[in-house]
Every structure is written in C-alpha cells, then in structure tokens.
Design a protein around this motif. Structure first.
Motif, PDB file in Angstrom:
ATOM      1  N   SER A 183     -38.531  33.435 -85.075  1.00 12.25           N
ATOM      2  CA  SER A 183     -39.712  33.422 -84.220  1.00 12.25           C
ATOM      3  C   SER A 183     -39.402  33.737 -82.769  1.00 12.25           C
ATOM      4  CB  SER A 183     -40.390  32.046 -84.289  1.00 12.25           C
ATOM      5  OG  SER A 183     -39.503  31.032 -83.830  1.00 12.25           O
ATOM      6  N   GLY A 184     -38.118  33.784 -82.423  1.00 10.94           N
ATOM      7  CA  GLY A 184     -37.726  34.007 -81.039  1.00 10.94           C
ATOM      8  C   GLY A 184     -37.045  35.343 -80.828  1.00 10.94           C
ATOM      9  N   CYS A 185     -35.731  35.315 -80.832  1.00 11.42           N
ATOM     10  CA  CYS A 185     -34.976  36.512 -80.462  1.00 11.42           C
ATOM     11  C   CYS A 185     -35.028  37.607 -81.520  1.00 11.42           C
ATOM     12  CB  CYS A 185     -33.542  36.126 -80.136  1.00 11.42           C
ATOM     13  SG  CYS A 185     -33.441  35.075 -78.660  1.00 11.42           S
ATOM     14  N   VAL A 186     -35.187  37.242 -82.792  1.00  8.85           N
ATOM     15  CA  VAL A 186     -35.322  38.277 -83.824  1.00  8.85           C
ATOM     16  C   VAL A 186     -36.638  39.015 -83.631  1.00  8.85           C
ATOM     17  CG1 VAL A 186     -35.531  38.739 -86.290  1.00  8.85           C
ATOM     18  CG2 VAL A 186     -33.842  37.083 -85.470  1.00  8.85           C
ATOM     19  N   ARG A 187     -37.708  38.274 -83.475  1.00  8.96           N
ATOM     20  CA  ARG A 187     -39.019  38.911 -83.295  1.00  8.96           C
ATOM     21  C   ARG A 187     -39.033  39.775 -82.030  1.00  8.96           C
ATOM     22  NH1 ARG A 187     -44.733  37.708 -84.498  1.00  8.96           N
ATOM     23  NH2 ARG A 187     -45.934  38.948 -83.023  1.00  8.96           N
ATOM     24  N   ALA A 188     -38.531  39.250 -80.921  1.00  6.40           N
ATOM     25  CA  ALA A 188     -38.524  40.020 -79.675  1.00  6.40           C
ATOM     26  C   ALA A 188     -37.712  41.297 -79.829  1.00  6.40           C
ATOM     27  CB  ALA A 188     -37.967  39.165 -78.539  1.00  6.40           C
ATOM     28  N   SER A 189     -36.586  41.206 -80.503  1.00  8.99           N
ATOM     29  CA  SER A 189     -35.746  42.384 -80.719  1.00  8.99           C
ATOM     30  C   SER A 189     -36.418  43.368 -81.655  1.00  8.99           C
ATOM     31  CB  SER A 189     -34.390  41.964 -81.290  1.00  8.99           C
ATOM     32  OG  SER A 189     -33.716  41.095 -80.398  1.00  8.99           O
ATOM     33  N   CYS A 190     -37.143  42.857 -82.639  1.00  9.04           N
ATOM     34  CA  CYS A 190     -37.871  43.711 -83.575  1.00  9.04           C
ATOM     35  C   CYS A 190     -38.924  44.546 -82.840  1.00  9.04           C
ATOM     36  CB  CYS A 190     -38.522  42.849 -84.649  1.00  9.04           C
ATOM     37  SG  CYS A 190     -39.660  43.724 -85.737  1.00  9.04           S
ATOM     38  N   VAL A 191     -39.717  43.906 -82.013  1.00  8.00           N
ATOM     39  CA  VAL A 191     -40.768  44.620 -81.280  1.00  8.00           C
ATOM     40  C   VAL A 191     -40.155  45.670 -80.365  1.00  8.00           C
ATOM     41  CG1 VAL A 191     -42.617  44.371 -79.589  1.00  8.00           C
ATOM     42  CG2 VAL A 191     -42.386  42.695 -81.428  1.00  8.00           C
ATOM     43  N   ASP A 192     -39.067  45.328 -79.684  1.00  9.41           N
ATOM     44  CA  ASP A 192     -38.439  46.294 -78.781  1.00  9.41           C
ATOM     45  C   ASP A 192     -37.757  47.422 -79.533  1.00  9.41           C
ATOM     46  OD1 ASP A 192     -39.348  45.115 -76.516  1.00  9.41           O
ATOM     47  OD2 ASP A 192     -37.391  44.377 -75.820  1.00  9.41           O
ATOM     48  N   ALA A 193     -37.150  47.129 -80.674  1.00 15.45           N
ATOM     49  CA  ALA A 193     -36.522  48.188 -81.471  1.00 15.45           C
ATOM     50  C   ALA A 193     -37.566  49.223 -81.877  1.00 15.45           C
ATOM     51  CB  ALA A 193     -35.850  47.606 -82.705  1.00 15.45           C
ATOM     52  N   MET A 194     -38.696  48.747 -82.379  1.00 16.86           N
ATOM     53  CA  MET A 194     -39.785  49.643 -82.744  1.00 16.86           C
ATOM     54  C   MET A 194     -40.296  50.410 -81.531  1.00 16.86           C
ATOM     55  SD  MET A 194     -43.353  49.814 -82.409  1.00 16.86           S
ATOM     56  CE  MET A 194     -43.765  48.116 -82.015  1.00 16.86           C
ATOM     57  N   SER A 195     -40.422  49.725 -80.402  1.00 18.68           N
ATOM     58  CA  SER A 195     -40.939  50.360 -79.191  1.00 18.68           C
ATOM     59  C   SER A 195     -40.012  51.439 -78.666  1.00 18.68           C
ATOM     60  CB  SER A 195     -41.174  49.296 -78.110  1.00 18.68           C
ATOM     61  OG  SER A 195     -42.116  48.320 -78.534  1.00 18.68           O
ATOM     62  N   HIS A 196     -38.709  51.293 -78.933  1.00 20.12           N
ATOM     63  CA  HIS A 196     -37.731  52.309 -78.531  1.00 20.12           C
ATOM     64  C   HIS A 196     -37.638  53.453 -79.538  1.00 20.12           C
ATOM     65  CE1 HIS A 196     -35.938  50.832 -74.827  1.00 20.12           C
ATOM     66  NE2 HIS A 196     -35.971  49.608 -75.320  1.00 20.12           N
ATOM     67  N   GLY A 197     -38.406  53.387 -80.619  1.00 17.97           N
ATOM     68  CA  GLY A 197     -38.446  54.483 -81.568  1.00 17.97           C
ATOM     69  C   GLY A 197     -37.509  54.380 -82.744  1.00 17.97           C
ATOM     70  N   PHE A 198     -36.878  53.233 -82.928  1.00 15.93           N
ATOM     71  CA  PHE A 198     -35.976  53.064 -84.064  1.00 15.93           C
ATOM     72  C   PHE A 198     -36.755  52.553 -85.281  1.00 15.93           C
ATOM     73  CE2 PHE A 198     -33.305  52.338 -80.285  1.00 15.93           C
ATOM     74  CZ  PHE A 198     -32.368  53.340 -80.481  1.00 15.93           C
ATOM     75  N   ARG A 199     -36.490  53.145 -86.446  1.00 16.16           N
ATOM     76  CA  ARG A 199     -37.013  52.553 -87.674  1.00 16.16           C
ATOM     77  C   ARG A 199     -36.371  51.175 -87.815  1.00 16.16           C
ATOM     78  NH1 ARG A 199     -39.755  56.155 -90.813  1.00 16.16           N
ATOM     79  NH2 ARG A 199     -39.483  58.355 -90.274  1.00 16.16           N
ATOM     80  N   THR A 200     -37.194  50.189 -88.049  1.00 10.98           N
ATOM     81  CA  THR A 200     -36.715  48.812 -87.970  1.00 10.98           C
ATOM     82  C   THR A 200     -36.959  48.075 -89.274  1.00 10.98           C
ATOM     83  OG1 THR A 200     -37.224  48.804 -85.597  1.00 10.98           O
ATOM     84  CG2 THR A 200     -36.871  46.668 -86.655  1.00 10.98           C
ATOM     85  N   ALA A 201     -35.906  47.438 -89.775  1.00 14.16           N
ATOM     86  CA  ALA A 201     -36.010  46.575 -90.946  1.00 14.16           C
ATOM     87  C   ALA A 201     -35.456  45.206 -90.581  1.00 14.16           C
ATOM     88  CB  ALA A 201     -35.244  47.163 -92.125  1.00 14.16           C
ATOM     89  N   VAL A 202     -36.133  44.173 -91.022  1.00 23.09           N
ATOM     90  CA  VAL A 202     -35.707  42.794 -90.794  1.00 23.09           C
ATOM     91  C   VAL A 202     -35.274  42.210 -92.133  1.00 23.09           C
ATOM     92  CG1 VAL A 202     -36.411  40.510 -90.004  1.00 23.09           C
ATOM     93  CG2 VAL A 202     -37.318  42.557 -88.865  1.00 23.09           C
ATOM     94  N   VAL A 203     -34.047  41.740 -92.198  1.00 20.62           N
ATOM     95  CA  VAL A 203     -33.507  41.199 -93.449  1.00 20.62           C
ATOM     96  C   VAL A 203     -33.899  39.722 -93.534  1.00 20.62           C
ATOM     97  CG1 VAL A 203     -31.465  40.951 -94.884  1.00 20.62           C
ATOM     98  CG2 VAL A 203     -31.584  42.813 -93.200  1.00 20.62           C
ATOM     99  N   ALA A 204     -34.907  39.430 -94.333  1.00 18.82           N
ATOM    100  CA  ALA A 204     -35.497  38.088 -94.353  1.00 18.82           C
ATOM    101  C   ALA A 204     -34.482  37.009 -94.688  1.00 18.82           C
ATOM    102  CB  ALA A 204     -36.650  38.052 -95.354  1.00 18.82           C
ATOM    103  N   ASP A 205     -33.637  37.246 -95.680  1.00 19.40           N
ATOM    104  CA  ASP A 205     -32.667  36.234 -96.109  1.00 19.40           C
ATOM    105  C   ASP A 205     -31.638  35.933 -95.031  1.00 19.40           C
ATOM    106  OD1 ASP A 205     -33.585  36.183 -98.992  1.00 19.40           O
ATOM    107  OD2 ASP A 205     -32.967  38.278 -98.823  1.00 19.40           O
ATOM    108  N   LYS A 229     -45.621  51.303 -94.539  1.00 16.71           N
ATOM    109  CA  LYS A 229     -44.180  51.095 -94.608  1.00 16.71           C
ATOM    110  C   LYS A 229     -43.477  52.047 -93.648  1.00 16.71           C
ATOM    111  CE  LYS A 229     -43.528  47.940 -97.828  1.00 16.71           C
ATOM    112  NZ  LYS A 229     -42.804  46.679 -97.540  1.00 16.71           N
ATOM    113  N   VAL A 230     -42.446  51.554 -92.997  1.00 17.04           N
ATOM    114  CA  VAL A 230     -41.640  52.373 -92.091  1.00 17.04           C
ATOM    115  C   VAL A 230     -40.604  53.171 -92.869  1.00 17.04           C
ATOM    116  CG1 VAL A 230     -39.969  52.298 -90.201  1.00 17.04           C
ATOM    117  CG2 VAL A 230     -41.985  50.819 -90.133  1.00 17.04           C
ATOM    118  N   GLY A 231     -39.960  52.525 -93.834  1.00 18.64           N
ATOM    119  CA  GLY A 231     -38.889  53.165 -94.590  1.00 18.64           C
ATOM    120  C   GLY A 231     -37.562  53.093 -93.856  1.00 18.64           C
ATOM    121  N   PHE A 232     -36.500  53.339 -94.601  1.00 14.32           N
ATOM    122  CA  PHE A 232     -35.157  53.318 -94.026  1.00 14.32           C
ATOM    123  C   PHE A 232     -34.876  54.603 -93.255  1.00 14.32           C
ATOM    124  CE2 PHE A 232     -34.404  50.461 -97.754  1.00 14.32           C
ATOM    125  CZ  PHE A 232     -34.039  49.332 -97.040  1.00 14.32           C
TER     126      PHE A 232
END
Length: 209
Positions: A148-170, A16-19
């Motif tokens: 599957s597109g822009c959310v996923r791409a942004s998620c990978v880049d957010a993590m790669s830039h060092g930000f703790r990342t959470a995706v709100v499924a709903d 888990k990454v955590g908030f």
C-alpha cells in the motif's frame, strides 16, 4: 471482493498491459525492520520475501537486471521532508540504523544495482528511470514492501514513465491483508498487471538469452 465489485470494475478496467521484451526486476525496501518483532515496522511478511528471493533467482538465471531499493536518511531525517514528519517509523531508516539494513537472505550481489531513496516511489528523486532507459529496459517486475506504500507509489511512477509494469502479488506484503488486497486490486485495475510468482517465473524462463 464481491462478484458485483469485480463485474463493475471489469466493465471499465478490464484491460491488460502484458509483459515487455526486456524487463528489469525491482525489489522494493525489503529491510530488516519489517521482520523484527520489536520494531514498529514489523509486518510479518516472510512469505513475501521468500517469494521475492525465488523470483530474484529466476531473474538472474534469465539474465534480467535486478535492482534493490532501500530508504536512507541523513541523521535527523532532514532530507525526508514531510514524508519523514508524517510516517514516524521512518526514523529507523536513518543511516546506520540496523533496521534499515537489507533483510536476511537479500544480501546484495555485485551485479545488482542499489537505488537509495527518501520518498515512497523508487523513481521519485532517483536515477532509476534514466538507468532503466539507458539499459534498454522496456518493463519492470515489482516486488516489495509495503504493497500500500512504496510498491504502489513505484507502480504508478513506473507506468507514468512509460514502462510496462507488473506487480508480483506473492512477492509483495503489508502489515494487514486489507490494505494489501485493496491496493493489489486497484493497481491491477488502473496501472499494472498483478501477476503470481508462478506466472513471473514462467515468463522469465521464456525470455531469450
């Protein structure tokens, strides 16, 4: 998802990454075309938008910065490169096309930042990472279209830039449940914590003002 699959991934990817302590909320590409039945982009994702709007209100109430992204191309898509060539519905994002406007209910507020992009990630070729760093943000909450597109791409880049990342499924959506669920599963395994709207709002309410 089978029990065997869940158990298999839990052995390797159960972390888990955590908030973070200073989050920003990002609403990715909630544009009109995804809600217009006569548009190739139509995805039937009204529930995702409704969830994102509730999270947005909670973020404003908590004093958390809210960032909206959209996709905007020069006429003819000359600045869209191979992405524009490959994904034919991107023609709706040429500047001035009403399908590229923000969805009803998501009219930008004066205090919200708008990041315009030409590629899937909200970070690629934009000032978003620098802006978040300059604002002292240590984490991001991602909502948007498509999962599957822009959310996923942004998620990978957010993590790669060092930000703790959470995706709100709903508050994310796609044109079919299969890609939506598969990408939430994979992001949760490798890049981010996938959380519910309720968890997100409770977290935002817990932040010191």
């Amino acid at each position: 998802m089978s029990d065997d699959l869940a158990a298999n991934y839990a052995r390797a990817y159960g972390g888990k990454v955590g908030f973070g302590e200073r989050p920003a909320l990002i609403l990715i590409d909630f544009c009109h075309g995804y809600f217009a039945e006569d548009c190739d982009l139509f995805a039937g994702v009204d529930a995702a938008l409704a969830s994102a709007l509730r999270v947005r209100e909670a973020a404003h109430g908590a004093g958390v910065p809210v960032i909206l992204t959209n996709v905007v191309y020069h006429p003819g898509g000359v600045d869209g490169g191979r992405f524009y060539e490959k994904a034919l519905p991107l023609r709706y994002f040429q500047r001035g096309n009403p399908m590229g406007a923000f969805a009803a209910g998501l009219e930008p507020r004066p205090e919200e930042i708008i990041v315009s992009k030409q590629y899937p990630s909200a970070f690629f070729g934009t000032s978003l990472a620098s802006t978040l760093t300059a604002m002292g943000r240590d984490s991001v909450l991602l909502t948007g279209l498509t999962t599957s597109g822009c959310v996923r791409a942004s998620c990978v880049d957010a993590m790669s830039h060092g930000f703790r990342t959470a995706v709100v499924a709903d508050a994310c959506g796609d044109r079919h449940p299969g890609p939506h669920e598969a990408n939430l599963f994979d992001m949760n395994a490798k890049y981010a914590d996938v959380i519910s709207e309720a968890e997100t709002i409770a977290y935002l309410a817990s932040l010191p003002r």
